[in-house]
Design an enzyme around this catalytic site. Structure first.
Site, mmCIF file in Angstrom:
data_model
loop_
_atom_site.group_PDB
_atom_site.id
_atom_site.type_symbol
_atom_site.label_atom_id
_atom_site.label_comp_id
_atom_site.label_asym_id
_atom_site.label_seq_id
_atom_site.Cartn_x
_atom_site.Cartn_y
_atom_site.Cartn_z
ATOM 1 C CB SER A 9 -0.478 1.075 12.611
ATOM 2 O OG SER A 9 -1.778 0.514 12.619
ATOM 3 C CG HIS A 34 -0.600 2.661 16.656
ATOM 4 N ND1 HIS A 34 -0.778 3.671 17.573
ATOM 5 C CD2 HIS A 34 -1.742 2.626 15.926
ATOM 6 C CE1 HIS A 34 -1.958 4.233 17.404
ATOM 7 N NE2 HIS A 34 -2.583 3.610 16.406
ATOM 8 C CG ASP A 36 -4.993 1.156 14.906
ATOM 9 O OD1 ASP A 36 -5.057 2.201 15.582
ATOM 10 O OD2 ASP A 36 -4.220 1.002 13.948
ATOM 11 C CG MET A 38 -10.835 -0.102 14.927
ATOM 12 S SD MET A 38 -10.858 0.116 13.144
ATOM 13 C CE MET A 38 -9.241 0.840 12.869
ATOM 14 C CG HIS A 67 -5.796 4.490 18.465
ATOM 15 N ND1 HIS A 67 -5.667 4.820 17.122
ATOM 16 C CD2 HIS A 67 -6.804 5.272 18.941
ATOM 17 C CE1 HIS A 67 -6.554 5.746 16.807
ATOM 18 N NE2 HIS A 67 -7.269 6.028 17.889
ATOM 19 C CG MET A 69 -10.068 4.244 17.133
ATOM 20 S SD MET A 69 -9.319 3.810 15.552
ATOM 21 C CE MET A 69 -8.128 2.604 16.102
ATOM 22 C CG MET A 138 -7.521 10.154 15.159
ATOM 23 S SD MET A 138 -6.471 8.697 15.038
ATOM 24 C CE MET A 138 -6.764 8.133 13.367
ATOM 25 C CG ASP A 176 -3.179 6.633 13.971
ATOM 26 O OD1 ASP A 176 -2.796 6.077 12.922
ATOM 27 O OD2 ASP A 176 -3.892 6.073 14.825
HETATM 28 C C1 DX5 Z 1 -6.896 4.329 11.620
HETATM 29 C C2 DX5 Z 1 -5.918 3.779 12.623
HETATM 30 C C3 DX5 Z 1 -4.507 3.871 12.211
HETATM 31 C C4 DX5 Z 1 -4.155 3.198 10.948
HETATM 32 C C5 DX5 Z 1 -3.306 4.164 10.192
HETATM 33 O O1 DX5 Z 1 -8.151 4.375 12.168
HETATM 34 O O2 DX5 Z 1 -6.042 4.418 13.870
HETATM 35 O O3 DX5 Z 1 -3.600 3.531 13.243
HETATM 36 O O4 DX5 Z 1 -3.443 1.996 11.073
HETATM 37 O O5 DX5 Z 1 -3.126 3.629 8.958
HETATM 38 P P1 DX5 Z 1 -2.299 4.285 7.798
HETATM 39 O O6 DX5 Z 1 -0.904 4.495 8.276
HETATM 40 O O7 DX5 Z 1 -2.407 3.214 6.777
HETATM 41 O O8 DX5 Z 1 -2.997 5.544 7.392
HETATM 42 ZN ZN ZN Z 2 -4.365 4.100 15.380
#
Ligand code: DX5
Ligand code: ZN
Length: 226
Positions: A9, A34, A36, A38, A67, A69, A138, A176
């Site tokens: 990620s 991956h 993310d 947001m 992903h 969010m 999650m 994740d």
């Molecule tokens: C959190 C993200 C993850 C994040 C995971 O909201 O969706 O993808 O990068 O991070 P780690 O592996 O550091 O817990």
């Molecule tokens: Zn993620």
């Protein structure tokens, strides 16, 4: 048995050298990237949008696992698909018309995935399991990298694996949050096939060595899977 994949990620990477960091983790065996996204509304943090996905698209041919969010994901799905996202996942909690949203992702040529937060039961996915390419569980509350793994997530993974067998469905099970050397083995043994790791890959040390170590632990755990 499905292949175990590590999905680095980029959330914990150095954004000033995103391509370099991503390549290091992918060259070392990461096989899905991956990403993310947001929006500061669905989660209390803001990250990146379609232009960054388009740039990453030029850095690798491996699948980009986007992903989302974000609230109202339908509004942005076409732009992420056009930018080159291969997998696009949306939160069950963010979608009033989840069936329609998953269809929208597929109609734009990407593989649809659904994500559930730690407090959301897997049973809420029953009616979409036949239409998704992956289910993302999650194992932290989304919004930040480097959080502590929530162990009850593994019961959800086990339940999903049973639901998949009962329905003869084909989706992949992804996890994740909080994946690290001390948690990755139990996730694999519970039935996870795609392991997202941010902090454990990019947080400290060398992303290449970190990726190799995590993959080795994950592969060893497949031999202990019942
Ligand atoms: C959190 C993200 C993850 C994040 C995971 O909201 O969706 O993808 O990068 O991070 P780690 O592996 O550091 O817990
Ligand atoms: Zn993620």
């Amino acid at each position: 048995m499905a292949k175990i994949e590590l999905a680095p990620s980029i959330l914990s990477a150095n954004f000033a050298q995103l391509g370099v960091d991503a390549k290091a983790a992918l060259d070392a065996g990461g096989s899905v990237l991956h990403v993310d996204v947001m929006d500061g509304h669905f989660v209390p943090n803001v990250t990146i949008g379609p232009p960054v996905v388009a740039s990453l698209r030029k850095a690798t041919n491996l699948p980009l696992d986007v992903h989302l969010m974000i609230e109202d994901p339908d509004q942005f799905i076409p732009a992420f698909a056009d930018a080159g996202a291969d997998w696009i996942s949306v939160h069950q909690e963010a979608c009033v018309h989840l069936n329609r949203t998953l269809e929208l992702i597929r109609s734009h040529g990407a593989n649809p995935g659904v994500v559930i937060n730690p407090a959301t039961p897997v049973q809420t996915l029953e009616e979409v399991l036949d239409m998704v390419h992956h289910v993302l569980v999650m194992s932290v509350n989304p919004g930040f990298g480097g959080q502590k793994f929530i162990p009850s997530s593994l019961d959800k993974v086990r339940k999903l694996a049973l639901m998949r067998t009962a329905r003869r469905a084909n989706f992949r099970i992804e996890i994740d949050g909080g994946m690290a050397p001390d948690t990755i083995g139990e996730a694999v043994r519970a039935g996870v096939e795609v392991l997202v790791a941010g902090n454990a890959v990019f947080g400290q040390g060398n992303p290449r060595e970190n990726t190799q170590r995590l993959l080795k632990l994950a592969t060893e755990a497949t031999l202990q899977r019942v």
